[in-house]
Design an enzyme around this catalytic site. Structure first.
Site, mmCIF file in Angstrom:
data_model
loop_
_atom_site.group_PDB
_atom_site.id
_atom_site.type_symbol
_atom_site.label_atom_id
_atom_site.label_comp_id
_atom_site.label_asym_id
_atom_site.label_seq_id
_atom_site.Cartn_x
_atom_site.Cartn_y
_atom_site.Cartn_z
ATOM 1 N N HIS A 93 0.784 -1.106 -0.096
ATOM 2 C CA HIS A 93 -0.049 0.076 0.115
ATOM 3 C C HIS A 93 0.924 1.372 -0.091
ATOM 4 C CE1 HIS A 93 -3.070 3.102 1.254
ATOM 5 N NE2 HIS A 93 -3.975 2.130 0.816
ATOM 6 N N ASP A 99 -7.843 -3.929 -0.740
ATOM 7 C CA ASP A 99 -8.386 -4.400 -2.049
ATOM 8 C C ASP A 99 -8.405 -5.858 -2.340
ATOM 9 O OD1 ASP A 99 -8.862 -1.654 -2.884
ATOM 10 O OD2 ASP A 99 -6.755 -1.428 -3.039
#
Length: 439
Positions: free
Chosen positions: A305, A362
């Protein structure tokens, strides 16, 4: 007490700039007077080191994997709260009392229907129209059907506007999905709670109501909570920028939806499913896959991330929900089984451990949505449903502060002043009449 300042020196000029400290110890240099005092501006493409505002909504500490809504850790809210309760927390600043939550729930039920004329907007889209395009267009159209809320004057009007958006976005999202499949619209049931009602509108058939299992409702609620806000991301910043022009709430949120539609923002979880499909269809073995990733021949979607450098706290919550949901599914999905194998293999590999390449939000959100039966073209719409309370909170915070339209500066790198070159010197064929005839 000595004031905390930072000194900037340019040539023979030095100025002191105030250093602002946030409630969590974050430090920022206040450069609002920089251009006026020195003629200089800062250049920060992508705004990775620029604070665009002071905000009391969400705190993110990427180095230590911390995410808190109004001070409450995401790990606690995801387990103990409902989505509508978290929506009130984000928008109004406090966890609601039982009475406050009942009032809000009643407003959600009151405003869940769409104006009948608004339903005709769906007819203007092609049969396979993108649900995200439909969502953004119709949310923007809401202002025409609720002109009394275009200029919000008090807290009561704001409460109604917030409830309308959070309630109607669920109806619009479900109708967008039904439109894309050519299915009849299933209207909301006022006797159902928020998440159950959405799944009812998505998957029911005429005279055959879909009754989602408790695990599916819990998974959807957690998904929405985990996506409800994430500080000054692209779409939230867009809502604040549009709102700074005193654009109404509906138009500002519609702009946020368009920003979220971008593949680098709201499309990452669909990319995870597409990646898993590719792995399955090409029969790529997981050890071979990991070696290809290490050699940079394959990109592992849904890992790592930009903000979180140690771990994504939302992913920890979603992983547990995904595992529980998959365990209760009657019909097995090979793609979801593959996702679990990829995650477990990567988490056990030193290469990924050393580089903090862990499954992020995600990765697990894509798995959960697929398990719920949501197609990939609806993934960004689901994200938008979850992010709605955050967008509303940011719009309100921006509107409540000093009214100053956002207007970033730039460093111009184009041509300096040039003389105009006549058309006859650029190969134009000029008729022997008035020069305005060529326009």
């Amino acid at each position: 007490m000595k004031k905390n300042t930072a000194t900037l020196t340019h040539g023979d000029t030095s100025i002191d700039l105030d250093v602002i400290e946030g409630s969590e110890g974050e430090l920022g240099v206040d450069i609002r007077s920089l251009r006026a005092k020195t003629g200089l501006i800062t250049l920060d493409q992508g705004y990775s080191s620029t604070g665009s505002c002071e905000s009391a909504i969400t705190f993110v500490d990427g180095e230590n994997g911390v995410l808190r809504y109004r001070g409450y850790p995401i790990e606690e809210l995801a387990v103990k709260s409902t989505f509508t309760e978290v929506a009130q927390l984000l928008i109004f600043g406090q966890l609601p009392t039982g009475g406050q939550h009942q009032v809000f729930s009643d407003l959600l039920s009151e405003h869940e229907l769409l104006h009948q004329d608004l339903l005709h907007h769906f007819e203007g889209f092609p049969a396979k129209g993108q649900p995200m395009a439909i969502l953004s267009a119709i949310v923007n159209s809401l202002g025409s059907f609720h002109p009394d809320l275009l200029e919000i004057q008090n807290d009561e009007e704001f409460l109604r506007a917030a409830a309308k958006l959070i309630s109607k976005v669920r109806t619009i999202a479900a109708f967008s999905y039904r439109k894309s499949l050519g299915l009849p619209f299933i209207h909301p049931n006022p006797n159902l709670r928020y998440c159950t009602n959405f799944l009812h509108m998505m998957f029911s058939l005429p005279y055959r109501d879909y009754k989602p299992p408790l695990g599916a409702v819990k998974a959807l609620s957690t998904f929405l909570i985990a996506h409800a806000d994430h500080e000054q991301n692209c779409s939230a910043s867009t809502v604040r920028m549009v709102g700074s022009a005193q654009a109404n709430l509906f138009a500002s949120v519609a702009a946020g939806i368009c920003a979220l539609w971008g593949r680098l923002h709201g499309g990452a979880n669909a990319a995870v499913i597409n990646m898993l499909t590719n792995i399955k269809e090409n029969n790529i073995k997981i050890p071979v896959l990991l070696e290809q990733v290490k050699q940079k021949r394959f990109r592992l979607m849904g890992f790592g991330h930009r903000v979180y450098k140690s771990f994504d706290p939302r992913a920890k919550v979603m992983r547990s929900v995904a595992e529980d949901l998959l365990a209760t599914m009657e019909k097995k999905d090979e793609l979801l089984d593959l996702a679990q194998e990829v995650a477990e293999a990567a988490l056990a590999d030193e290469y990924f451990q050393e580089r903090n390449l862990y499954p992020n939000l995600d990765f697990y959100s894509g798995i959960i949505l697929r398990a719920l039966g949501v197609p990939t073209n609806m993934f960004p719409v689901m994200f938008a449903m979850g992010r709605m309370p955050g967008w509303i909170a940011h719009w309100r915070e921006e509107s409540s502060g000093p009214h100053k339209i956002h207007r970033p500066r730039q460093i111009y790198t184009g041509e300096t002043k040039r003389d105009y070159v006549d058309r006859n010197k650029r190969g134009w064929k000029i008729r022997q009449t008035s020069s305005w005839d060529s326009f």
